[in-house]
Write an enzyme that holds these catalytic residues in place. Structure first.
Site, PDB file in Angstrom:
ATOM      1  N   GLY A 254      27.983  34.354  37.035  1.00 43.82           N
ATOM      2  CA  GLY A 254      26.766  33.711  37.007  1.00 43.82           C
ATOM      3  C   GLY A 254      25.764  33.751  36.151  1.00 43.82           C
ATOM      4  O   GLY A 254      24.871  32.922  35.759  1.00 43.82           O
TER       5      GLY A 254
ATOM      6  N   TYR B  73      39.745  40.665  49.617  1.00 45.01           N
ATOM      7  CA  TYR B  73      38.235  39.843  49.693  1.00 45.01           C
ATOM      8  C   TYR B  73      37.929  39.740  51.358  1.00 45.01           C
ATOM      9  O   TYR B  73      38.349  39.102  51.936  1.00 45.01           O
ATOM     10  CB  TYR B  73      38.286  38.442  49.255  1.00 45.01           C
TER      11      TYR B  73
END
Length: 318
Positions: A211, A58
């Site tokens: 989301g 990441y």
């Protein structure tokens, strides 16, 4: 927050964890702020959200650096810290490639510990199985990391039951991390029943459908230009429009229960097993509190049946 364990015999953790990827990578770079992300990580610990999940890829690397800094000043002892190895950012045609070689794993754990500012992680996970390396070799290297005291437990990500069994023959598997949500239910067929039977923790990532299940996106234009979700099939305009039926179903339950759609979606995930520990990602204090409160929302049999009956999503995951 009510708690469970990171697998049978594992450390106690809050039933909802925190995924940190979006704080530095992949999602909406305009919304990133290290100070706010630090407050979210520390606020999570205050709420009982103790499982903190990151990975070396990441960023790469910047996410572990951020998490390490946030857990400084005595906060590390309050966290069950998890990171991952096995994916590498590439300059080639594929932006991310596999690397499960033992030498890479041994080198990477030392680099991760340095970035995280700790002498061990509580969970070290193989991010993906490298098709060029037998899983026994990669898993054996992770077992050596445990033997060296650099990780307390080791886990797998995005694997089949056969791969879990092959790893178990080498060293105990503490956890399996895979995508699970109301629009990604593949793990319910075989992997989740097996982990439940074996006492292995199951860590759903993207439990809110990146989301989408929270009702935040009705159009591809709602996403920033450089947000990687724009490249995903389910976030193309036609698929987004079709998938609104899933969001509407979640919203009906939320209205009935006086909860938010995100809380309903997370409560459904939590209802899938005693060792299911979702790790929704957020970099916003409001959403952190919303996600944590889902642990107190116990859905009825009627709620669950209605959610189970929601249509399958339009579009593949990737």
């Amino acid at each position: 927050m009510r708690s469970s364990t990171l697998g049978v015999g594992g450390p106690e953790v809050g039933v909802v964890g925190l995924g940190c990827m979006g704080m530095t990578w992949a999602y909406d770079p305009r919304g990133r702020d290290d100070a706010t992300s630090t407050a979210v990580i520390r606020g999570a610990l205050d709420l009982g959200v103790t499982l903190i999940d990151t990975a070396d890829v990441y960023g790469p690397y910047s996410n572990e650096e951020l998490v390490g800094a946030a857990l400084g000043g005595g906060h590390r002892e309050r966290a069950v810290l998890a990171t991952k190895v096995g994916l590498v950012v590439s300059d080639g045609e594929r932006p991310v490639v596999n690397n499960g070689r033992p030498d890479h794993i041994h080198r990477s754990i030392d680099e991760s510990l340095r970035r995280l500012g700790t002498d061990h992680v509580d969970l070290y996970q193989l991010h993906r199985v490298d098709p060029q390396v037998p899983i026994e070799e990669s898993w054996g290297a992770l077992a050596e990391v445990v033997a060296a005291g650099k990780a307390r437990r080791i886990g797998l990500s995005e694997v089949s039951v056969e791969q879990i069994r092959r790893a178990q023959a080498v060293h105990p598997v503490a956890s399996v991390q895979s995508e699970l949500s109301l629009w990604t239910r593949d793990a319910l067929a075989e992997v989740l029943p097996y982990t439940e039977e074996q006492g292995i923790a199951f860590l759903p990532f993207s439990p809110l459908g990146r989301g989408f299940l929270a009702g935040r996106f009705s159009s591809a234009d709602d996403l920033p230009d450089d947000d990687f979700r724009r490249r995903l099939p389910r976030f193309q305009q036609e698929a987004l429009a079709a998938n609104q039926a899933i969001v509407a179903g979640v919203g009906r339950i939320a209205d009935r229960r006086g909860a938010t759609p995100a809380q309903v979606a997370l409560a459904w995930v939590l209802a899938q097993g005693r060792l299911v520990l979702p790790i929704p990602g957020t970099k916003t204090p409001k959403y952190l509190e919303d996600n944590a409160a889902s642990a107190d929302l116990l859905l009825t049999a009627e709620d669950l049946a209605e959610l189970d009956a929601l249509p399958a999503p339009t579009g593949t995951r990737y």
